[in-house]
Scaffold this motif. Structure first.
Motif, PDB file in Angstrom:
ATOM      1  N   ARG A 297       5.286  51.466  14.481  1.00 62.20           N
ATOM      2  CA  ARG A 297       5.253  51.060  13.069  1.00 62.20           C
ATOM      3  C   ARG A 297       5.732  52.231  12.215  1.00 62.20           C
ATOM      4  N   LEU A 298       6.701  51.952  11.360  1.00 61.31           N
ATOM      5  CA  LEU A 298       7.119  52.895  10.326  1.00 61.31           C
ATOM      6  C   LEU A 298       6.338  52.549   9.076  1.00 61.31           C
ATOM      7  N   GLU A 299       5.728  53.556   8.464  1.00 59.88           N
ATOM      8  CA  GLU A 299       4.995  53.317   7.225  1.00 59.88           C
ATOM      9  C   GLU A 299       5.146  54.531   6.327  1.00 59.88           C
ATOM     10  N   PHE A 300       5.346  54.291   5.038  1.00 62.77           N
ATOM     11  CA  PHE A 300       5.428  55.379   4.074  1.00 62.77           C
ATOM     12  C   PHE A 300       5.110  54.838   2.684  1.00 62.77           C
ATOM     13  N   VAL A 301       4.809  55.757   1.781  1.00 59.60           N
ATOM     14  CA  VAL A 301       4.606  55.396   0.379  1.00 59.60           C
ATOM     15  C   VAL A 301       5.745  55.992  -0.429  1.00 59.60           C
ATOM     16  N   TYR A 302       6.119  55.299  -1.491  1.00 56.06           N
ATOM     17  CA  TYR A 302       7.280  55.711  -2.279  1.00 56.06           C
ATOM     18  C   TYR A 302       7.093  55.362  -3.749  1.00 56.06           C
ATOM     19  N   ASN A 303       7.822  56.081  -4.569  1.00 56.98           N
ATOM     20  CA  ASN A 303       7.839  55.867  -6.011  1.00 56.98           C
ATOM     21  C   ASN A 303       9.289  56.064  -6.445  1.00 56.98           C
ATOM     22  N   ILE A 304       9.957  54.974  -6.781  1.00 55.61           N
ATOM     23  CA  ILE A 304      11.372  55.029  -7.171  1.00 55.61           C
ATOM     24  C   ILE A 304      11.457  54.910  -8.690  1.00 55.61           C
ATOM     25  N   LEU A 305      11.968  55.947  -9.321  1.00 56.77           N
ATOM     26  CA  LEU A 305      12.106  55.951 -10.779  1.00 56.77           C
ATOM     27  C   LEU A 305      13.405  55.287 -11.227  1.00 56.77           C
ATOM     28  N   SER A 306      14.449  55.394 -10.409  1.00 55.82           N
ATOM     29  CA  SER A 306      15.725  54.739 -10.723  1.00 55.82           C
ATOM     30  C   SER A 306      16.509  54.537  -9.428  1.00 55.82           C
ATOM     31  N   GLY A 307      17.448  53.603  -9.461  1.00 57.92           N
ATOM     32  CA  GLY A 307      18.298  53.340  -8.311  1.00 57.92           C
ATOM     33  C   GLY A 307      17.598  52.547  -7.224  1.00 57.92           C
ATOM     34  N   THR A 308      18.170  52.602  -6.023  1.00 57.67           N
ATOM     35  CA  THR A 308      17.626  51.881  -4.864  1.00 57.67           C
ATOM     36  C   THR A 308      17.585  52.805  -3.649  1.00 57.67           C
ATOM     37  N   ALA A 309      16.767  52.413  -2.680  1.00 55.36           N
ATOM     38  CA  ALA A 309      16.663  53.153  -1.422  1.00 55.36           C
ATOM     39  C   ALA A 309      16.626  52.177  -0.267  1.00 55.36           C
ATOM     40  N   GLN A 310      17.261  52.567   0.826  1.00 56.70           N
ATOM     41  CA  GLN A 310      17.276  51.741   2.025  1.00 56.70           C
ATOM     42  C   GLN A 310      16.758  52.567   3.197  1.00 56.70           C
ATOM     43  N   PRO A 311      15.564  52.225   3.703  1.00 58.18           N
ATOM     44  CA  PRO A 311      15.086  52.909   4.913  1.00 58.18           C
ATOM     45  C   PRO A 311      15.818  52.351   6.134  1.00 58.18           C
ATOM     46  N   ARG A 312      16.270  53.246   6.993  1.00 58.36           N
ATOM     47  CA  ARG A 312      16.994  52.835   8.197  1.00 58.36           C
ATOM     48  C   ARG A 312      16.380  53.497   9.420  1.00 58.36           C
TER      49      ARG A 312
ATOM     50  N   VAL B  99      16.891  46.223   4.191  1.00 58.97           N
ATOM     51  CA  VAL B  99      15.908  46.201   3.106  1.00 58.97           C
ATOM     52  C   VAL B  99      16.336  47.185   2.036  1.00 58.97           C
ATOM     53  N   LYS B 100      16.315  46.744   0.776  1.00 67.01           N
ATOM     54  CA  LYS B 100      16.592  47.640  -0.345  1.00 67.01           C
ATOM     55  C   LYS B 100      15.354  47.713  -1.216  1.00 67.01           C
ATOM     56  N   LEU B 101      14.821  48.917  -1.333  1.00 64.90           N
ATOM     57  CA  LEU B 101      13.667  49.149  -2.188  1.00 64.90           C
ATOM     58  C   LEU B 101      14.166  49.462  -3.591  1.00 64.90           C
ATOM     59  N   THR B 102      13.495  48.908  -4.593  1.00 64.22           N
ATOM     60  CA  THR B 102      13.933  49.090  -5.978  1.00 64.22           C
ATOM     61  C   THR B 102      12.871  49.824  -6.793  1.00 64.22           C
ATOM     62  N   GLN B 103      13.172  50.028  -8.059  1.00 66.03           N
ATOM     63  CA  GLN B 103      12.289  50.763  -8.957  1.00 66.03           C
ATOM     64  C   GLN B 103      10.870  50.209  -8.921  1.00 66.03           C
ATOM     65  N   THR B 104       9.904  51.123  -8.997  1.00 64.57           N
ATOM     66  CA  THR B 104       8.504  50.744  -8.850  1.00 64.57           C
ATOM     67  C   THR B 104       7.710  50.882 -10.148  1.00 64.57           C
ATOM     68  N   GLY B 105       8.387  51.161 -11.262  1.00 64.88           N
ATOM     69  CA  GLY B 105       7.668  51.298 -12.525  1.00 64.88           C
ATOM     70  C   GLY B 105       6.722  52.486 -12.525  1.00 64.88           C
ATOM     71  N   ASN B 106       7.120  53.555 -11.843  1.00 67.59           N
ATOM     72  CA  ASN B 106       6.332  54.782 -11.721  1.00 67.59           C
ATOM     73  C   ASN B 106       4.983  54.544 -11.037  1.00 67.59           C
ATOM     74  N   GLU B 107       4.942  53.557 -10.143  1.00 71.54           N
ATOM     75  CA  GLU B 107       3.744  53.263  -9.345  1.00 71.54           C
ATOM     76  C   GLU B 107       4.099  53.462  -7.870  1.00 71.54           C
ATOM     77  N   TRP B 108       3.163  54.007  -7.105  1.00 76.99           N
ATOM     78  CA  TRP B 108       3.365  54.187  -5.678  1.00 76.99           C
ATOM     79  C   TRP B 108       3.248  52.841  -4.963  1.00 76.99           C
ATOM     80  N   GLN B 109       4.174  52.579  -4.045  1.00 79.28           N
ATOM     81  CA  GLN B 109       4.185  51.362  -3.235  1.00 79.28           C
ATOM     82  C   GLN B 109       4.188  51.768  -1.761  1.00 79.28           C
TER      83      GLN B 109
END
Length: 160
Positions: free
Chosen positions: A86-101, A116-126
């Motif tokens: 299992r891959l697991e992490f927490v992230y907070n994206i302020l702008s742009g997108t991220a793709q974990p590979r 999967v494309k992760l998008t902005q999180t509204g300054n909240e950890w996901q």
């Protein structure tokens, strides 16, 4: 121990796992003082530890690719053929997108074809989580890549 007397019992999805395994992702908790465990993917403008924005512990990793693509990665992660992880992490994206590979001998594609494309999180950890099976014929060079596009992102607690 499970003791049952005079009852019907149904059990599903039982998992027994060791609790003392060493971490497969080096510096996944982001507590090392430097970013040496995290190789650049492309040419991120910023790749640094941050002690002001973090999820757990005392710091996170901050990656900013400004107006281009880039990110961070680790290669030669010691997974074993024929096993589930299992891959697991927490992230907070302020702008742009991220793709974990997850790659095998390549940082440019995901070995399972996931996009999967992760998008902005509204300054909240996901939290992101993904289960994967390492192919039976796997030999070497398993990679974890965070591909960012015009992104400003913080990550913490990255585990496989």
């Amino acid at each position: 121990m499970l003791a049952v007397r005079s009852a019907d019992l149904y059990i599903d999805d039982v998992l027994i796992s060791p609790i003392a395994d060493p971490p497969l992702v080096e510096d996944g908790n982001m507590e090392a003082q430097n970013v040496d465990a995290w190789r650049s993917y492309g040419n991120p403008e910023i790749k640094e530890k941050d002690t002001e924005t973090f999820y757990n512990g005392a710091q996170s990793i901050h990656v900013n690719t400004a107006d281009r693509s880039g990110g961070i990665q680790q290669a030669n992660i010691p997974v074993q053929a024929g096993n589930w992880y299992r891959l697991e992490f927490v992230y907070n994206i302020l702008s742009g997108t991220a793709q974990p590979r997850l790659g095998i001998r390549s940082s440019n594609t995901d070995f399972e074809g996931q996009t999967v494309k992760l998008t902005q999180t509204g300054n909240e950890w996901q939290t992101y989580s993904r289960d994967f099976y390492v192919p039976d014929d796997f030999v070497q060079d398993f990679r974890l890549v965070f591909h960012l596009r015009q992104a400003d992102m913080y990550m913490d607690d990255i585990y496989i």
